[in-house]
Design an enzyme around this catalytic site. Structure first.
Site, PDB file in Angstrom:
ATOM      1  N   ASN A 128       1.081  19.551 -20.276  1.00 28.89           N
ATOM      2  CA  ASN A 128       0.664  18.684 -21.376  1.00 28.89           C
ATOM      3  C   ASN A 128       0.730  19.358 -22.727  1.00 28.89           C
ATOM      4  OD1 ASN A 128      -0.531  15.876 -20.784  1.00 28.89           O
ATOM      5  ND2 ASN A 128      -1.032  17.121 -18.998  1.00 28.89           N
TER       6      ASN A 128
ATOM      7  N   HIS B 128       9.529   9.679 -27.278  1.00 26.51           N
ATOM      8  CA  HIS B 128       8.653  10.648 -26.603  1.00 26.51           C
ATOM      9  C   HIS B 128       9.039  12.098 -26.906  1.00 26.51           C
ATOM     10  CE1 HIS B 128       5.837  12.260 -23.755  1.00 26.51           C
ATOM     11  NE2 HIS B 128       6.801  12.870 -23.080  1.00 26.51           N
TER      12      HIS B 128
ATOM     13  N   HIS C 208       1.429  17.336 -25.773  1.00 32.87           N
ATOM     14  CA  HIS C 208       1.346  15.917 -25.423  1.00 32.87           C
ATOM     15  C   HIS C 208       0.095  15.222 -25.931  1.00 32.87           C
ATOM     16  CE1 HIS C 208       4.840  16.813 -23.050  1.00 32.87           C
ATOM     17  NE2 HIS C 208       4.893  15.606 -22.534  1.00 32.87           N
TER      18      HIS C 208
ATOM     19  N   HIS D 268       1.233  11.853 -27.610  1.00 36.44           N
ATOM     20  CA  HIS D 268       0.877  10.503 -27.158  1.00 36.44           C
ATOM     21  C   HIS D 268       0.204   9.707 -28.274  1.00 36.44           C
ATOM     22  CE1 HIS D 268       1.014  11.664 -22.607  1.00 36.44           C
ATOM     23  NE2 HIS D 268       2.197  11.396 -23.095  1.00 36.44           N
TER      24      HIS D 268
ATOM     25  N   LYS E 138       4.281  11.554 -10.912  1.00 38.23           N
ATOM     26  CA  LYS E 138       3.447  10.760 -11.823  1.00 38.23           C
ATOM     27  C   LYS E 138       4.124   9.419 -12.048  1.00 38.23           C
ATOM     28  CE  LYS E 138       0.701  13.968 -14.495  1.00 38.23           C
ATOM     29  NZ  LYS E 138       0.446  14.545 -15.828  1.00 38.23           N
TER      30      LYS E 138
ATOM     31  N   ARG F  88       0.815  -1.233   0.000  1.00 37.15           N
ATOM     32  CA  ARG F  88       0.000   0.000   0.000  1.00 37.15           C
ATOM     33  C   ARG F  88       0.843   1.275   0.000  1.00 37.15           C
ATOM     34  NH1 ARG F  88      -3.749  -2.878   3.468  1.00 37.15           N
ATOM     35  NH2 ARG F  88      -5.401  -3.647   2.109  1.00 37.15           N
TER      36      ARG F  88
ATOM     37  N   GLU G 260      -2.854  17.549 -10.580  1.00 37.86           N
ATOM     38  CA  GLU G 260      -3.389  17.912 -11.903  1.00 37.86           C
ATOM     39  C   GLU G 260      -4.898  18.134 -11.885  1.00 37.86           C
ATOM     40  OE1 GLU G 260      -1.228  16.270 -15.349  1.00 37.86           O
ATOM     41  OE2 GLU G 260      -3.198  15.934 -16.213  1.00 37.86           O
TER      42      GLU G 260
ATOM     43  N   LYS H 129       9.341  23.129 -13.503  1.00 34.59           N
ATOM     44  CA  LYS H 129       8.561  21.910 -13.243  1.00 34.59           C
ATOM     45  C   LYS H 129       8.141  21.859 -11.774  1.00 34.59           C
ATOM     46  CE  LYS H 129       6.706  17.862 -13.837  1.00 34.59           C
ATOM     47  NZ  LYS H 129       6.834  16.584 -14.449  1.00 34.59           N
TER      48      LYS H 129
ATOM     49  N   ARG I 286      -1.722  22.094 -13.556  1.00 36.64           N
ATOM     50  CA  ARG I 286      -0.645  21.190 -13.989  1.00 36.64           C
ATOM     51  C   ARG I 286      -0.852  20.699 -15.428  1.00 36.64           C
ATOM     52  NH1 ARG I 286       2.217  16.265 -10.571  1.00 36.64           N
ATOM     53  NH2 ARG I 286       3.410  15.427 -12.314  1.00 36.64           N
TER      54      ARG I 286
ATOM     55  N   GLU J 188      11.431  18.668 -23.976  1.00 31.30           N
ATOM     56  CA  GLU J 188      10.717  19.022 -22.735  1.00 31.30           C
ATOM     57  C   GLU J 188      11.247  20.339 -22.158  1.00 31.30           C
ATOM     58  OE1 GLU J 188       8.041  17.615 -21.674  1.00 31.30           O
ATOM     59  OE2 GLU J 188       8.051  15.522 -22.344  1.00 31.30           O
TER      60      GLU J 188
HETATM   61  N1  GLY Z   1       5.051  15.192 -17.417  1.00 33.74           N
HETATM   62  C1  GLY Z   1       3.861  15.920 -17.119  1.00 33.74           C
HETATM   63  C2  GLY Z   1       3.601  16.028 -15.666  1.00 33.74           C
HETATM   64  O1  GLY Z   1       4.428  15.658 -14.860  1.00 33.74           O
HETATM   65  O2  GLY Z   1       2.543  16.477 -15.285  1.00 33.74           O
END
Ligand code: GLY
Length: 361
Positions: A243, A262, A246, A250, A142, A120, A235, A225, A239, A184
């Protein structure tokens, strides 16, 4: 060594450390209560970086296990996660353990996902060895794996206790990997800092060969970041600016079965989405052209390698899709993202994406 950034989270905050001696930095931040360590990386990163990290932890930690899985997006799967979990359980790992993700974005996403559900949830630390992981994936908690439907559709938010940026690793990073990270870095500049964008342009013009990103620019990307994640850890809204590019990226990655890496997909995605931004939120044409020029100067692709029809279905699998409508996070000028009534994405008609997929001739 002083952290270059801190990430604020609901549970406190964590540091981002940056230096040439990652094993020493890992040892420096190690919490004496973590009596078991699992270094998890892929078949490229773990053999390279694992032994020195394990040696640095040995005096501080009763047990250090090194686990690897085959490199590549194709192995960023639930099956890989299960194998890693089975190994940790078989080795008797307990709640007081710490998982150390070692490598680029794939390794860190998988290691973090394992840490988030093992017993957990156990502590984890990210040691980022690729530029892409250093400016993006390692920070923000993430975690996840891919499925046939798309990238990172199964995963969790599980913040690391600390992030180590291994600058020495960049010296031997393959040029293509370096470029992935640069995409990025450009994204961070577009979404938050026009002067960083100008600095990247100046550096790209003066750059010789595949010289690594200068440390002050790397540090500024990390800070951006960290600031975005600190403002919206899970998010809920803001946040989503991360994206930018993205939604398209994606879909391209999935449609090409990950033949397009990527960072390359993000570069292409930013150019397509910038064309959308011109139409939907007034991004100046000159800003889109500067973006395209900078990406090209950095050796990144700017045009989709496959027809719109190949990506159409996959665009709808994006996590930002609402009521079947694709949403994109879009810049309204370099250094500033579009926001309306607290929303940081715009509904984007699929017909508009189809029209703007290729450059208008
Ligand atoms: N790579 C996008 C984020 O961390 O939200």
């Amino acid at each position: 060594m002083d952290p270059i950034a801190h990430v604020q989270t609901a549970g406190g905050s964590y540091p981002v450390l940056c230096g040439d001696d990652a094993p020493a930095l890992l040892a420096q931040l190690w919490d004496a209560r973590w009596r078991q360590a699992a270094l998890i990386g892929d078949s490229n990163t773990l053999p390279r970086f694992g032994p020195a990290l394990a040696a640095a932890l040995a005096p501080r930690c009763g047990e250090v296990l090194q686990l690897s899985f085959p490199a590549g997006e194709a192995h960023k799967t639930r099956a890989t996660k299960q194998q890693l979990e089975d190994s940790l359980l078989a080795a008797g790992f307990e709640r007081g353990a710490c998982v150390v993700g070692v490598g680029g974005g794939i390794a860190l996403d998988v290691a973090g996902f394992v840490a988030s559900t093992l017993l957990r949830g156990v502590a984890h630390v990210n040691v980022a060895t690729s530029l892409l992981a250093q400016v993006d994936a390692a920070i923000g908690g993430k975690t996840g794996v891919n499925t046939a439907q798309g990238k990172n559709l199964i995963g969790t938010f599980h913040q690391p206790r600390a992030v180590v940026i291994d600058c020495a690793a960049l010296a031997s990073l393959p040029a293509a990997e370096l470029r992935n990270g640069l995409a990025e870095a450009v994204k961070h500049a577009v979404l938050a800092d026009a002067s960083l964008f100008a600095a990247l342009e100046a550096w790209a013009d003066a750059r010789v060969g595949d010289a690594p990103l200068p440390r002050p620019l790397l540090a500024r990307c990390v800070q951006i970041k960290a600031e975005v994640v600190s403002r919206d850890e899970r998010e809920q809204a803001f946040r989503q600016v991360l994206n930018f590019g993205h939604t398209v990226a994606h879909a391209i990655e999935a449609a090409s079965a990950h033949a397009v890496a990527h960072g390359a997909a993000v570069a292409i995605g930013m150019v397509v989405e910038a064309r959308v931004a011109e139409r939907l939120c007034g991004l100046p044409v000159a800003d889109r052209e500067r973006l395209q020029r900078l990406l090209a100067a950095l050796g990144l692709p700017t045009a989709p390698p496959l027809p719109f029809a190949a990506a159409r279905e996959l665009l709808g699998h994006d996590k930002k899709t609402r009521a079947g409508v694709v949403h994109c996070a879009l810049p309204e000028r370099l250094g500033r993202m579009h926001e309306a009534a607290g929303r940081w994405t715009l509904p984007t008609p699929i017909e508009l994406l189809a029209e703007l997929w290729e450059p208008v001739r």
